[in-house]
Scaffold this motif. Structure first.
Motif, PDB file in Angstrom:
ATOM      1  N   LYS A 102       0.808  -1.090   0.037  1.00  0.00           N
ATOM      2  CA  LYS A 102       0.083  -0.091  -0.096  1.00  0.00           C
ATOM      3  C   LYS A 102       0.844   1.212  -0.049  1.00  0.00           C
ATOM      4  CE  LYS A 102      -4.165  -2.023   2.239  1.00  0.00           C
ATOM      5  NZ  LYS A 102      -5.094  -2.020   3.189  1.00  0.00           N
ATOM      6  N   ALA A 103       1.884   1.200   0.613  1.00  0.00           N
ATOM      7  CA  ALA A 103       2.858   2.485   0.759  1.00  0.00           C
ATOM      8  C   ALA A 103       3.516   2.623  -0.541  1.00  0.00           C
ATOM      9  CB  ALA A 103       4.009   2.283   1.690  1.00  0.00           C
ATOM     10  N   LEU A 104       3.831   1.579  -1.109  1.00  0.00           N
ATOM     11  CA  LEU A 104       4.375   1.912  -2.543  1.00  0.00           C
ATOM     12  C   LEU A 104       3.382   2.187  -3.681  1.00  0.00           C
ATOM     13  CD1 LEU A 104       6.742   0.935  -4.379  1.00  0.00           C
ATOM     14  CD2 LEU A 104       5.584  -0.948  -5.001  1.00  0.00           C
ATOM     15  N   LEU A 105       2.174   1.904  -3.435  1.00  0.00           N
ATOM     16  CA  LEU A 105       1.249   2.227  -4.377  1.00  0.00           C
ATOM     17  C   LEU A 105       0.474   3.452  -4.438  1.00  0.00           C
ATOM     18  CD1 LEU A 105      -0.695  -1.315  -4.941  1.00  0.00           C
ATOM     19  CD2 LEU A 105       1.165  -0.190  -6.507  1.00  0.00           C
ATOM     20  N   CYS A 106       0.574   3.923  -2.993  1.00  0.00           N
ATOM     21  CA  CYS A 106      -0.202   5.351  -2.445  1.00  0.00           C
ATOM     22  C   CYS A 106       0.651   6.450  -2.587  1.00  0.00           C
ATOM     23  CB  CYS A 106      -0.711   5.208  -1.345  1.00  0.00           C
ATOM     24  SG  CYS A 106      -2.188   4.083  -1.118  1.00  0.00           S
ATOM     25  N   GLN A 107       0.293   7.651  -2.736  1.00  0.00           N
ATOM     26  CA  GLN A 107       1.008   8.889  -2.798  1.00  0.00           C
ATOM     27  C   GLN A 107       0.035  10.062  -2.613  1.00  0.00           C
ATOM     28  OE1 GLN A 107       3.112   8.703  -6.477  1.00  0.00           O
ATOM     29  NE2 GLN A 107       1.853  10.082  -7.413  1.00  0.00           N
ATOM     30  N   SER A 108       0.429  11.279  -2.218  1.00  0.00           N
ATOM     31  CA  SER A 108      -0.559  12.218  -2.210  1.00  0.00           C
ATOM     32  C   SER A 108      -0.900  12.985  -3.594  1.00  0.00           C
ATOM     33  CB  SER A 108       0.028  13.304  -1.164  1.00  0.00           C
ATOM     34  OG  SER A 108       1.119  13.993  -1.850  1.00  0.00           O
ATOM     35  N   SER A 109      -1.718  13.543  -3.890  1.00  0.00           N
ATOM     36  CA  SER A 109      -2.235  14.190  -4.877  1.00  0.00           C
ATOM     37  C   SER A 109      -1.268  15.309  -5.336  1.00  0.00           C
ATOM     38  CB  SER A 109      -3.746  14.813  -4.791  1.00  0.00           C
ATOM     39  OG  SER A 109      -3.871  15.673  -4.150  1.00  0.00           O
ATOM     40  N   SER A 110      -0.447  15.847  -4.459  1.00  0.00           N
ATOM     41  CA  SER A 110       0.606  16.594  -4.772  1.00  0.00           C
ATOM     42  C   SER A 110       2.018  16.014  -5.048  1.00  0.00           C
ATOM     43  CB  SER A 110       0.578  17.685  -3.469  1.00  0.00           C
ATOM     44  OG  SER A 110       1.071  17.248  -2.494  1.00  0.00           O
ATOM     45  N   GLU A 111       2.135  14.804  -4.985  1.00  0.00           N
ATOM     46  CA  GLU A 111       3.383  14.290  -5.127  1.00  0.00           C
ATOM     47  C   GLU A 111       3.401  13.558  -6.409  1.00  0.00           C
ATOM     48  OE1 GLU A 111       5.674  10.244  -2.861  1.00  0.00           O
ATOM     49  OE2 GLU A 111       3.688  10.925  -1.939  1.00  0.00           O
ATOM     50  N   ALA A 112       4.559  13.534  -7.022  1.00  0.00           N
ATOM     51  CA  ALA A 112       4.849  12.940  -8.252  1.00  0.00           C
ATOM     52  C   ALA A 112       5.992  12.168  -8.221  1.00  0.00           C
ATOM     53  CB  ALA A 112       5.261  14.105  -9.338  1.00  0.00           C
ATOM     54  N   THR A 113       5.894  11.036  -8.743  1.00  0.00           N
ATOM     55  CA  THR A 113       6.826   9.844  -8.741  1.00  0.00           C
ATOM     56  C   THR A 113       7.248   9.458 -10.009  1.00  0.00           C
ATOM     57  OG1 THR A 113       6.009   8.918  -6.807  1.00  0.00           O
ATOM     58  CG2 THR A 113       7.284   7.366  -8.022  1.00  0.00           C
ATOM     59  N   SER A 114       8.467   9.599 -10.378  1.00  0.00           N
ATOM     60  CA  SER A 114       9.133   9.149 -11.754  1.00  0.00           C
ATOM     61  C   SER A 114       8.822   7.640 -11.887  1.00  0.00           C
ATOM     62  CB  SER A 114      10.521   9.483 -11.908  1.00  0.00           C
ATOM     63  OG  SER A 114      11.415   8.676 -10.920  1.00  0.00           O
ATOM     64  N   ILE A 115       8.830   7.288 -13.171  1.00  0.00           N
ATOM     65  CA  ILE A 115       8.726   5.729 -13.488  1.00  0.00           C
ATOM     66  C   ILE A 115       9.963   4.888 -12.886  1.00  0.00           C
ATOM     67  CG2 ILE A 115       9.772   6.124 -15.595  1.00  0.00           C
ATOM     68  CD1 ILE A 115       6.914   3.451 -14.996  1.00  0.00           C
ATOM     69  N   ASP A 116      11.203   5.655 -12.974  1.00  0.00           N
ATOM     70  CA  ASP A 116      12.220   5.064 -12.691  1.00  0.00           C
ATOM     71  C   ASP A 116      12.176   4.933 -11.009  1.00  0.00           C
ATOM     72  OD1 ASP A 116      13.675   4.960 -14.893  1.00  0.00           O
ATOM     73  OD2 ASP A 116      14.599   6.898 -14.710  1.00  0.00           O
TER      74      ASP A 116
END
Length: 135
Positions: A102-116
């Motif tokens: 769940k921690a891996l799959l979730c983020q806040s709406s203001s957070e961006a995660t790169s594909i890498d």
């Protein structure tokens, strides 16, 4: 494509899934659980992953899907307290790993995660990361 009532077997959605090389299924249930982005990993598919992803990435993604599927299949038993640790090793693993998944799959709406970064997190979680990076 928005389908009425999240019906995965709705004829137009079903036809689109058959034509497209991949799709991302967004789930109201996940959205209602404050899971952002509300991507249903088990409902989503990519026919190009075997071409685009490394073998390590594919193995880690397969393990992630196995954990999610095992947990989902027994979610009702877990929620009512009928789950007995030790009775099923695959389910024990899924229950243990779910907070990390769940921690891996979730983020806040203001957070961006790169594909890498996302791939590295997946590889680390499932022990496929290069030496020194595995959790």
């Amino acid at each position: 494509m928005l389908v009425d009532g999240d019906d995965v077997n709705e004829p137009i959605a079903d036809a689109a899934r058959g034509i497209l090389d991949g799709h991302i299924w967004l789930s109201r249930k996940l959205a209602n659980q404050n899971h952002y982005p509300a991507i249903d990993v088990l409902g989503s598919i990519s026919r190009l992953m075997s071409t685009l992803a490394s073998p390590e990435h594919q193995r880690a993604a397969s393990e992630l899907r196995d954990v999610l599927a095992t947990y989902r299949a027994s979610e009702d038993l877990i929620s009512i307290g009928a789950y007995q640790p030790g009775a099923n090793l695959n389910l024990d693993r899924a229950v243990t790993m779910m907070p990390y998944v769940k921690a891996l799959l979730c983020q806040s709406s203001s957070e961006a995660t790169s594909i890498d970064d996302a791939v590295q997190g997946l590889l680390t979680l499932f022990g496929q990361a290069p030496q020194g990076l595995a959790a």
